[in-house]
Design an enzyme around this catalytic site. Structure first.
Site, PDB file in Angstrom:
ATOM      1  N   GLU A  99      49.619  16.711  10.826  1.00 54.59           N
ATOM      2  CA  GLU A  99      50.146  15.873  11.913  1.00 54.59           C
ATOM      3  C   GLU A  99      51.550  15.394  11.572  1.00 54.59           C
ATOM      4  O   GLU A  99      51.870  15.203  10.397  1.00 54.59           O
ATOM      5  CB  GLU A  99      49.262  14.626  12.069  1.00 54.59           C
ATOM      6  CG  GLU A  99      48.233  14.703  13.163  1.00 54.59           C
ATOM      7  CD  GLU A  99      48.817  14.616  14.566  1.00 54.59           C
ATOM      8  OE1 GLU A  99      49.960  15.031  14.798  1.00 54.59           O
ATOM      9  OE2 GLU A  99      48.101  14.115  15.443  1.00 54.59           O
ATOM     10  N   ASP A 100      52.362  15.158  12.589  1.00 57.50           N
ATOM     11  CA  ASP A 100      53.662  14.540  12.341  1.00 57.50           C
ATOM     12  C   ASP A 100      53.499  13.030  12.169  1.00 57.50           C
ATOM     13  O   ASP A 100      54.121  12.419  11.312  1.00 57.50           O
ATOM     14  CB  ASP A 100      54.667  14.874  13.453  1.00 57.50           C
ATOM     15  CG  ASP A 100      54.091  14.655  14.843  1.00 57.50           C
ATOM     16  OD1 ASP A 100      52.859  14.450  14.963  1.00 57.50           O
ATOM     17  OD2 ASP A 100      54.847  14.678  15.820  1.00 57.50           O
ATOM     18  N   ASP A 103      49.398   7.264  14.810  1.00 58.98           N
ATOM     19  CA  ASP A 103      49.826   5.985  15.392  1.00 58.98           C
ATOM     20  C   ASP A 103      48.571   5.166  15.735  1.00 58.98           C
ATOM     21  O   ASP A 103      48.028   4.463  14.884  1.00 58.98           O
ATOM     22  CB  ASP A 103      50.690   6.297  16.619  1.00 58.98           C
ATOM     23  CG  ASP A 103      51.384   5.080  17.202  1.00 58.98           C
ATOM     24  OD1 ASP A 103      51.093   3.960  16.757  1.00 58.98           O
ATOM     25  OD2 ASP A 103      52.217   5.238  18.112  1.00 58.98           O
ATOM     26  N   PHE A 152      59.566   3.091  17.697  1.00 54.66           N
ATOM     27  CA  PHE A 152      59.446   4.390  18.361  1.00 54.66           C
ATOM     28  C   PHE A 152      60.444   5.337  17.717  1.00 54.66           C
ATOM     29  O   PHE A 152      61.644   5.084  17.734  1.00 54.66           O
ATOM     30  CB  PHE A 152      59.718   4.263  19.861  1.00 54.66           C
ATOM     31  CG  PHE A 152      59.551   5.574  20.570  1.00 54.66           C
ATOM     32  CD1 PHE A 152      58.278   6.084  20.798  1.00 54.66           C
ATOM     33  CD2 PHE A 152      60.655   6.295  20.990  1.00 54.66           C
ATOM     34  CE1 PHE A 152      58.117   7.310  21.439  1.00 54.66           C
ATOM     35  CE2 PHE A 152      60.498   7.524  21.630  1.00 54.66           C
ATOM     36  CZ  PHE A 152      59.224   8.025  21.858  1.00 54.66           C
ATOM     37  N   VAL A 153      59.913   6.402  17.116  1.00 50.96           N
ATOM     38  CA  VAL A 153      60.787   7.310  16.364  1.00 50.96           C
ATOM     39  C   VAL A 153      60.805   8.702  16.999  1.00 50.96           C
ATOM     40  O   VAL A 153      59.840   9.116  17.637  1.00 50.96           O
ATOM     41  CB  VAL A 153      60.358   7.407  14.882  1.00 50.96           C
ATOM     42  CG1 VAL A 153      60.656   6.116  14.152  1.00 50.96           C
ATOM     43  CG2 VAL A 153      58.883   7.777  14.738  1.00 50.96           C
ATOM     44  N   ASP A 159      59.140  13.611  19.886  1.00 50.10           N
ATOM     45  CA  ASP A 159      59.989  13.690  21.078  1.00 50.10           C
ATOM     46  C   ASP A 159      60.103  12.373  21.829  1.00 50.10           C
ATOM     47  O   ASP A 159      59.265  11.475  21.679  1.00 50.10           O
ATOM     48  CB  ASP A 159      59.419  14.728  22.053  1.00 50.10           C
ATOM     49  CG  ASP A 159      58.136  14.240  22.736  1.00 50.10           C
ATOM     50  OD1 ASP A 159      57.190  13.854  22.010  1.00 50.10           O
ATOM     51  OD2 ASP A 159      58.084  14.221  23.984  1.00 50.10           O
ATOM     52  N   ARG A 165      63.036  16.839  19.432  1.00 49.24           N
ATOM     53  CA  ARG A 165      62.120  17.408  18.427  1.00 49.24           C
ATOM     54  C   ARG A 165      62.885  18.222  17.383  1.00 49.24           C
ATOM     55  O   ARG A 165      62.424  18.389  16.264  1.00 49.24           O
ATOM     56  CB  ARG A 165      61.107  18.346  19.095  1.00 49.24           C
ATOM     57  CG  ARG A 165      60.113  17.658  20.013  1.00 49.24           C
ATOM     58  CD  ARG A 165      59.026  18.665  20.382  1.00 49.24           C
ATOM     59  NE  ARG A 165      58.267  18.288  21.561  1.00 49.24           N
ATOM     60  CZ  ARG A 165      57.167  17.546  21.544  1.00 49.24           C
ATOM     61  NH1 ARG A 165      56.723  17.063  20.414  1.00 49.24           N
ATOM     62  NH2 ARG A 165      56.523  17.278  22.665  1.00 49.24           N
TER      63      ARG A 165
HETATM   64  C1  PRP Z   1      51.749  12.551  19.208  1.00 53.40           C
HETATM   65  C2  PRP Z   1      51.722  12.905  17.722  1.00 53.40           C
HETATM   66  C3  PRP Z   1      50.265  12.740  17.374  1.00 53.40           C
HETATM   67  C4  PRP Z   1      49.808  11.634  18.288  1.00 53.40           C
HETATM   68  C5  PRP Z   1      49.747  10.344  17.509  1.00 53.40           C
HETATM   69  O1  PRP Z   1      51.397  13.694  19.909  1.00 53.40           O
HETATM   70  O2  PRP Z   1      52.168  14.210  17.488  1.00 53.40           O
HETATM   71  O3  PRP Z   1      49.514  13.905  17.637  1.00 53.40           O
HETATM   72  O4  PRP Z   1      50.777  11.528  19.346  1.00 53.40           O
HETATM   73  O5  PRP Z   1      49.368   9.304  18.339  1.00 53.40           O
HETATM   74  P1  PRP Z   1      47.983   8.520  18.252  1.00 53.40           P
HETATM   75  O6  PRP Z   1      47.672   8.281  16.799  1.00 53.40           O
HETATM   76  O7  PRP Z   1      48.291   7.235  18.987  1.00 53.40           O
HETATM   77  O8  PRP Z   1      46.927   9.321  18.938  1.00 53.40           O
HETATM   78  P2  PRP Z   1      51.572  13.851  21.486  1.00 53.40           P
HETATM   79  O9  PRP Z   1      50.239  13.623  22.131  1.00 53.40           O
HETATM   80  O10 PRP Z   1      52.722  13.018  21.949  1.00 53.40           O
HETATM   81  O11 PRP Z   1      51.903  15.378  21.647  1.00 53.40           O
HETATM   82  P3  PRP Z   1      53.118  16.219  21.004  1.00 53.40           P
HETATM   83  O12 PRP Z   1      52.772  16.468  19.552  1.00 53.40           O
HETATM   84  O13 PRP Z   1      53.132  17.477  21.810  1.00 53.40           O
HETATM   85  O14 PRP Z   1      54.384  15.414  21.156  1.00 53.40           O
END
Ligand code: PRP
Length: 182
Positions: A99-100, A103, A152-153, A159, A165
């Site tokens: 995961e990136d 949150d 917010f990063v 993104d 990204r």
């Molecule tokens: C973002 C991020 C994680 C998730 C974290 O993905 O990459 O997967 O949100 O948030 P959380 O812990 O509150 O669930 P997103 O759903 O925005 O999709 P993306 O990776 O395509 O940007």
């Protein structure tokens, strides 16, 4: 060109490389001879996962899932949707989710539950960033690159309305970017 929209750099390109090297060493030690599936959650995982793979010195399988929670905005919507499932059976396999950012923890918790339900032998999580201040559920990733404050990063996979990204580092946006685009 993208730099001009960034207020401050939170994790530099150099720091990311150091973090990823350390994570790679730990994961290599823990997963020797386990032939794990490294499961990237699209799309945010892409730069981090690509860099991490180069530091894993054992056989691995790569897989991806696309799950979404933010739907383009700045706050988690609380809903998690599977847009694309992984094509590899996970039964009796060791799975390491890449995961990136973790949150609220909702996305990762749903995916971990699903993989365990499908019979994975083990399910662990490696995340570049952990934002514990955003948590709404109890979840602690096994491998954390860096713990970050509640901001917010963007960049390095993260993104704002699908943009930024491709920044090679992580930073915060200048408020005028999201205030003018509301
Ligand atoms: C973002 C991020 C994680 C998730 C974290 O993905 O990459 O997967 O949100 O948030 P959380 O812990 O509150 O669930 P997103 O759903 O925005 O999709 P993306 O990776 O395509 O940007």
């Amino acid at each position: 060109m993208l730099d001009k929209d960034i207020e401050s750099v939170l994790i530099s390109e150099k720091e990311i490389e150091e973090i990823v090297q350390n994570l790679g060493t730990k994961i290599t030690n823990d997963y020797q001879d386990k032939f794990p599936i490294i499961l990237g959650l699209l799309k945010g995982c892409v730069p981090f996962m690509a860099q991490l793979l180069k530091h894993l010195e054992m056989h691995i399988e790569i897989a991806f899932m696309n799950v979404s929670s933010y739907h383009g905005g700045m706050e988690s919507s609380g809903e998690v949707k599977i847009d694309m499932d992984l094509g590899t059976p996970v039964k009796d396999r060791h799975v390491l989710i890449a995961e990136d950012i973790v949150d609220s923890g909702r996305t990762i918790q749903s995916v971990v539950k699903l993989l365990k339900y499908r019979g994975a032998k083990s399910v662990k999580v490696v995340t570049l960033m952990d934002k514990p201040a955003g948590r709404v559920i109890d979840f602690v990733p096994e491998y954390i690159g860096k713990t970050i404050p509640k901001a917010f990063v963007v960049g390095y996979g993260l993104d704002y309305e699908e943009k930024y990204r491709n920044l090679p580092y992580v930073g915060t946006l200048k408020p005028k970017i999201y205030l003018t685009e509301e």
